[in-house]
Write a protein that holds these residues in place. Structure first.
Motif, mmCIF file in Angstrom:
data_model
loop_
_atom_site.group_PDB
_atom_site.id
_atom_site.type_symbol
_atom_site.label_atom_id
_atom_site.label_comp_id
_atom_site.label_asym_id
_atom_site.label_seq_id
_atom_site.Cartn_x
_atom_site.Cartn_y
_atom_site.Cartn_z
ATOM 1 N N GLN A 152 67.475 -56.644 26.795
ATOM 2 C CA GLN A 152 66.083 -56.240 26.798
ATOM 3 C C GLN A 152 65.611 -55.938 25.382
ATOM 4 N N VAL A 153 64.362 -56.131 25.139
ATOM 5 C CA VAL A 153 63.804 -55.874 23.818
ATOM 6 C C VAL A 153 63.418 -54.399 23.717
ATOM 7 N N GLN A 154 63.637 -53.809 22.556
ATOM 8 C CA GLN A 154 63.202 -52.427 22.302
ATOM 9 C C GLN A 154 61.925 -52.461 21.469
ATOM 10 N N LEU A 155 60.996 -51.578 21.818
ATOM 11 C CA LEU A 155 59.682 -51.565 21.178
ATOM 12 C C LEU A 155 59.387 -50.193 20.605
ATOM 13 N N VAL A 156 58.830 -50.158 19.399
ATOM 14 C CA VAL A 156 58.451 -48.904 18.759
ATOM 15 C C VAL A 156 57.041 -49.049 18.202
ATOM 16 N N GLU A 157 56.129 -48.211 18.693
ATOM 17 C CA GLU A 157 54.757 -48.211 18.192
ATOM 18 C C GLU A 157 54.617 -47.298 16.984
ATOM 19 N N SER A 158 53.664 -47.631 16.128
ATOM 20 C CA SER A 158 53.326 -46.782 14.991
ATOM 21 C C SER A 158 51.877 -47.023 14.621
ATOM 22 N N GLY A 159 51.366 -46.164 13.752
ATOM 23 C CA GLY A 159 50.011 -46.339 13.256
ATOM 24 C C GLY A 159 48.967 -45.467 13.914
ATOM 25 N N GLY A 160 49.366 -44.715 14.932
ATOM 26 C CA GLY A 160 48.405 -43.831 15.577
ATOM 27 C C GLY A 160 48.050 -42.650 14.682
ATOM 28 N N GLY A 161 47.055 -41.899 15.116
ATOM 29 C CA GLY A 161 46.625 -40.730 14.354
ATOM 30 C C GLY A 161 45.205 -40.358 14.683
ATOM 31 N N LEU A 162 44.602 -39.612 13.784
ATOM 32 C CA LEU A 162 43.222 -39.163 13.949
ATOM 33 C C LEU A 162 42.298 -40.086 13.171
ATOM 34 N N VAL A 163 41.249 -40.565 13.831
ATOM 35 C CA VAL A 163 40.294 -41.455 13.190
ATOM 36 C C VAL A 163 38.892 -41.038 13.624
ATOM 37 N N GLU A 164 37.946 -41.184 12.732
ATOM 38 C CA GLU A 164 36.553 -40.869 13.057
ATOM 39 C C GLU A 164 35.934 -42.008 13.853
ATOM 40 N N ALA A 165 35.038 -41.668 14.737
ATOM 41 C CA ALA A 165 34.317 -42.692 15.476
ATOM 42 C C ALA A 165 33.635 -43.634 14.484
ATOM 43 N N GLY A 166 33.738 -44.932 14.751
ATOM 44 C CA GLY A 166 33.160 -45.913 13.855
ATOM 45 C C GLY A 166 34.089 -46.376 12.751
ATOM 46 N N GLY A 167 35.241 -45.745 12.639
ATOM 47 C CA GLY A 167 36.203 -46.131 11.604
ATOM 48 C C GLY A 167 37.061 -47.287 12.063
ATOM 49 N N SER A 168 38.300 -47.327 11.595
ATOM 50 C CA SER A 168 39.215 -48.371 12.029
ATOM 51 C C SER A 168 40.638 -47.858 11.964
ATOM 52 N N LEU A 169 41.491 -48.483 12.762
ATOM 53 C CA LEU A 169 42.896 -48.095 12.839
ATOM 54 C C LEU A 169 43.677 -49.308 13.310
ATOM 55 N N ARG A 170 44.868 -49.505 12.776
ATOM 56 C CA ARG A 170 45.705 -50.607 13.232
ATOM 57 C C ARG A 170 47.026 -50.060 13.767
#
Length: 122
Positions: free
Chosen positions: A1-19
């Motif tokens: 099975q493949v293992q998955l790790v997410e990153s890049g989350g956090g606090l962002v202002e409405a109208g901004g951007s996040l990846r």
């Protein structure tokens, strides 16, 4: 099975951007369709976006269509979710998942990451 790790989350202002990124290990993600789901407090997990193995087919929830973009780089064994113009309603834990066929249903995905928190401030 493949293992998955997410990153890049956090606090962002409405109208901004996040990846968000989803790094895979154990197996090549080129074998899998990839999906992003999210779960807000007190709500059920919901579909956000999915992408086929080659990347030529994508699906989006109506609530994020035109604002979010799912992509993948099979050479880097990583999938992404570009979040543009996020809204406070997008606040949730975001999960990436790998499955056998492109789908909007969580049950069609076999491997899941641990999730990354995204908080959108107004």
């Amino acid at each position: 099975q493949v293992q998955l790790v997410e990153s890049g989350g956090g606090l962002v202002e409405a109208g901004g951007s996040l990846r968000l990124s989803c790094a895979a290990s154990g197996r090549a993600i080129g074998r899998y369709t990839m999906g992003w789901f999210r779960q807000a407090p007190g709500k059920e997990r919901e579909f956000v976006a999915s992408i086929s193995r080659s990347g030529d087919t994508t699906y989006y929830a109506d609530s994020v269509k035109g604002r979010f973009t799912i992509s993948r780089d099979n050479a880097k064994n990583t999938a992404y979710l570009q979040m543009n113009s996020p809204k406070p309603d997008d606040t949730a834990v975001y999960y990436c998942a790998a499955g056998g066929r492109i789908s909007t249903w969580a049950n069609d995905y076999d491997s899941w990451g641990q999730g990354t928190q995204v908080t959108v401030s107004s």
